[in-house]
Scaffold this active site. Structure first.
Site, short mmCIF file in Angstrom:
data_model
loop_
_atom_site.label_atom_id
_atom_site.label_comp_id
_atom_site.label_asym_id
_atom_site.label_seq_id
_atom_site.Cartn_x
_atom_site.Cartn_y
_atom_site.Cartn_z
N ARG A 143 -0.96 9.36 -4.98
CA ARG A 143 0.01 8.74 -3.81
C ARG A 143 0.71 7.34 -4.14
O ARG A 143 1.62 6.97 -3.95
CB ARG A 143 -1.07 8.61 -2.67
CG ARG A 143 -2.23 7.77 -2.75
CD ARG A 143 -3.37 7.78 -1.89
NE ARG A 143 -4.35 7.28 -1.96
CZ ARG A 143 -5.52 7.62 -2.49
NH1 ARG A 143 -5.59 8.75 -3.00
NH2 ARG A 143 -6.88 6.84 -2.41
N ARG A 182 0.71 -1.11 0.02
CA ARG A 182 -0.15 -0.02 -0.10
C ARG A 182 1.08 1.53 0.14
O ARG A 182 1.87 1.10 0.29
CB ARG A 182 -0.80 -0.11 1.19
CG ARG A 182 -1.65 1.17 1.29
CD ARG A 182 -2.38 1.05 2.52
NE ARG A 182 -3.59 2.21 2.91
CZ ARG A 182 -3.78 2.72 3.78
NH1 ARG A 182 -3.88 1.97 4.92
NH2 ARG A 182 -4.69 3.62 4.03
N HIS A 183 0.58 2.32 -0.61
CA HIS A 183 1.15 3.48 -0.43
C HIS A 183 1.24 4.02 1.02
O HIS A 183 0.91 3.47 1.87
CB HIS A 183 0.36 4.76 -1.19
CG HIS A 183 -1.22 4.94 -0.48
ND1 HIS A 183 -1.40 5.59 0.62
CD2 HIS A 183 -2.15 4.33 -0.99
CE1 HIS A 183 -2.67 5.80 0.81
NE2 HIS A 183 -3.28 4.84 0.03
N GLU A 226 -7.97 3.02 -6.22
CA GLU A 226 -8.65 2.77 -5.10
C GLU A 226 -10.33 2.87 -5.44
O GLU A 226 -10.69 3.33 -6.35
CB GLU A 226 -8.46 3.81 -4.05
CG GLU A 226 -9.09 3.48 -2.67
CD GLU A 226 -8.68 2.24 -2.01
OE1 GLU A 226 -8.90 1.22 -2.59
OE2 GLU A 226 -8.18 2.10 -1.03
N HIS A 282 -3.58 0.38 -3.01
CA HIS A 282 -4.29 1.09 -2.04
C HIS A 282 -4.82 -0.01 -0.83
O HIS A 282 -4.77 -1.17 -1.09
CB HIS A 282 -5.33 1.79 -2.69
CG HIS A 282 -4.91 2.68 -3.42
ND1 HIS A 282 -4.85 4.16 -3.41
CD2 HIS A 282 -5.16 2.71 -4.97
CE1 HIS A 282 -4.47 4.46 -4.31
NE2 HIS A 282 -4.76 3.81 -5.42
#
Length: 195
Positions: free
Chosen positions: A60, A6-7, A84, A148
């Protein structure tokens, strides 16, 4: 094999704000989190021949993938299916406000799919499942996937064949990498990062 991350933390994460498909920038902590994940990947993978980085198109994740790319020396490919979940009218709102205004919806296990005008569970599955099915056979997969919290749980769902309830119970860390291999998902913890 797939390494899924995930970011890192974003401005919206730090503010307690629901992002969905809105744009938000990594914080300094978020950049450090991603660097820790990138360092873990470099040590874990070793020979990078044949490896690819796939990322969601949102800022992101592109920022996060760029840090991984710089560390590993691999190019980033954008995979639109990994974007996302869209949360409709709830996007950009504070979690605390949503919790106070919509307690019944917000406290349900599938709360993220209840925003007015947002995507539903089936919508996200209809996006992620075909993308996952299009990947090379497992024996040939050498993928680093940067996405995400929620879309990442659907990648794990597709790989593991999870039920809807199991999908909703997964965690979404910003300080760990998931290794999807041999029919299993293993969480690999990164070196701690100072907040």
């Amino acid at each position: 094999m797939i390494y899924l991350l995930r970011h890192g933390q974003t401005d919206y994460n730090a503010e307690g704000r629901l992002q969905g498909q809105l744009e938000s920038t990594l914080t300094p902590l978020g950049e450090a989190q991603v660097q820790a994940m990138a360092d873990l990947l470099k040590a874990e993978i070793g020979d990078l021949d044949g490896w690819r980085i796939l990322a969601s198109p949102l800022k992101r994740t592109r920022q996060s993938a760029a840090i991984v790319s710089a560390t590993l020396g691999l190019a980033v490919e954008i995979a639109p299916a990994l974007i996302e979940v869209g949360c409709g009218a709830w996007e950009g709102q504070l979690y605390a406000d949503l919790r106070a205004r919509e307690p019944e919806a917000f406290n349900a296990p599938d709360w993220v799919f209840r925003g007015p005008g947002g995507e539903r569970f089936a919508d996200l599955a209809a996006r992620i499942d075909p993308w996952f099915a299009s990947l090379p056979p497992e024996a040939e997969r050498r993928l680093i996937v940067v996405c995400h919290g929620i879309s990442g749980t659907f990648v794990r769902r597709a790989y593991l064949g999870l039920s809807d309830a199991e999908t909703l119970r997964q965690d979404t860390p910003q300080d760990a990498v998931f290794r999807l291999a041999g029919g299993r998902s293993e969480r690999l913890a990164c070196a701690p990062v100072a907040a």
